[in-house]
Motif scaffolding. Structure first.
Motif, PDB file in Angstrom:
ATOM      1  N   GLY A  37       7.570   8.952  -6.675  1.00 19.51           N
ATOM      2  CA  GLY A  37       7.605   8.407  -7.953  1.00 19.51           C
ATOM      3  C   GLY A  37       6.160  10.578  -7.945  1.00 19.51           C
ATOM      4  N   LEU A  38       6.786  10.439  -7.371  1.00 20.65           N
ATOM      5  CA  LEU A  38       5.992  12.626  -7.949  1.00 20.65           C
ATOM      6  C   LEU A  38       7.541  13.138  -8.134  1.00 20.65           C
ATOM      7  N   SER A  39       7.456  14.194  -9.333  1.00 18.14           N
ATOM      8  CA  SER A  39       8.551  15.184  -9.219  1.00 18.14           C
ATOM      9  C   SER A  39       8.943  16.018  -8.714  1.00 18.14           C
ATOM     10  N   LYS A  40      10.137  16.430  -8.758  1.00 14.30           N
ATOM     11  CA  LYS A  40      10.389  17.639  -7.761  1.00 14.30           C
ATOM     12  C   LYS A  40       9.851  18.846  -7.580  1.00 14.30           C
ATOM     13  N   ILE A  90      -2.310  13.321  -5.633  1.00  8.55           N
ATOM     14  CA  ILE A  90      -2.638  11.985  -5.576  1.00  8.55           C
ATOM     15  C   ILE A  90      -4.131  11.383  -6.636  1.00  8.55           C
ATOM     16  N   LEU A  91      -5.253  11.912  -6.691  1.00  8.99           N
ATOM     17  CA  LEU A  91      -5.748  11.105  -7.809  1.00  8.99           C
ATOM     18  C   LEU A  91      -4.707  11.318  -8.967  1.00  8.99           C
ATOM     19  N   TYR A  92      -4.404  12.759  -9.762  1.00  5.23           N
ATOM     20  CA  TYR A  92      -3.068  12.849 -10.585  1.00  5.23           C
ATOM     21  C   TYR A  92      -2.390  11.863 -10.797  1.00  5.23           C
ATOM     22  N   ASN A  93      -2.009  11.323  -9.976  1.00  5.92           N
ATOM     23  CA  ASN A  93      -0.720  10.729 -10.173  1.00  5.92           C
ATOM     24  C   ASN A  93      -1.080   9.012  -9.801  1.00  5.92           C
ATOM     25  N   ARG A 101       4.056   7.901  -0.315  1.00  8.16           N
ATOM     26  CA  ARG A 101       3.820   8.699  -0.678  1.00  8.16           C
ATOM     27  C   ARG A 101       2.078   9.692  -0.770  1.00  8.16           C
ATOM     28  N   THR A 102       1.378   8.512  -1.069  1.00  6.54           N
ATOM     29  CA  THR A 102       0.104   8.480  -0.801  1.00  6.54           C
ATOM     30  C   THR A 102      -0.699   8.567   0.652  1.00  6.54           C
ATOM     31  N   ILE A 103       0.110   7.637   1.890  1.00  6.43           N
ATOM     32  CA  ILE A 103       0.072   7.362   2.779  1.00  6.43           C
ATOM     33  C   ILE A 103       0.196   9.233   4.325  1.00  6.43           C
ATOM     34  N   TYR A 104       1.636   9.183   3.564  1.00  3.29           N
ATOM     35  CA  TYR A 104       1.989  11.080   3.956  1.00  3.29           C
ATOM     36  C   TYR A 104       0.678  12.044   3.318  1.00  3.29           C
ATOM     37  N   PHE A 105       0.823  11.787   2.073  1.00  2.00           N
ATOM     38  CA  PHE A 105      -0.651  13.293   1.880  1.00  2.00           C
ATOM     39  C   PHE A 105      -1.789  12.958   2.704  1.00  2.00           C
TER      40      PHE A 105
END
Length: 127
Positions: A37-40, A90-93, A101-105
């Motif tokens: 869910g994030l851009s490259k 994380i907050l912005y997206n 992705r949140t868990i990874y970050f």
């Protein structure tokens, strides 16, 4: 902990962590950006920052012989800023970022904060 009896080894530890982060972000996670869910662009930016940290830390490992505290303080500050940037992403997206992705970050932030705490202990103990 015996590894860290030589103060310059903290730079090696930091550099290896930054290199691993850079490789994971650029070569693996960037290719699955739709799944996370994030851009490259975000993955590329973070991987470039991590690679700069790697270059700085590995340079310190090989080149810094004296006054290492000031160099270690720089990387501590940079690591904290990286964590803040990552948390901001994380907050912005939050609407589009996946739970994986949140868990990874968040795990990455936890590891980096642990390293910063260790680095600050080394700075204080050797003064």
């Amino acid at each position: 902990m015996k590894f860290l009896t030589k103060t310059r080894n903290i730079f090696l530890l930091d550099s290896l962590g930054a290199l691993l982060t850079s490789i994971l972000l650029y070569f693996i996670l960037r290719n699955f950006n739709d799944y996370f869910g994030l851009s490259k662009d975000i993955f590329e930016l973070l991987s470039i920052i991590a690679f700069i940290f790697f270059a700085y830390s590995i340079s310190c490992y090989f080149l810094v012989k004296q006054n290492w505290r000031s160099f270690l303080k720089i990387i501590c500050g940079a690591n904290i800023l990286y964590c803040l940037l990552t948390f901001g992403i994380i907050l912005y997206n939050y609407e589009t970022i996946s739970i994986y992705r949140t868990i990874y970050f968040l795990a990455e932030i936890a590891v980096i904060i642990g390293l910063v705490i260790l680095e600050m202990k080394i700075i204080k103990s050797k003064s």
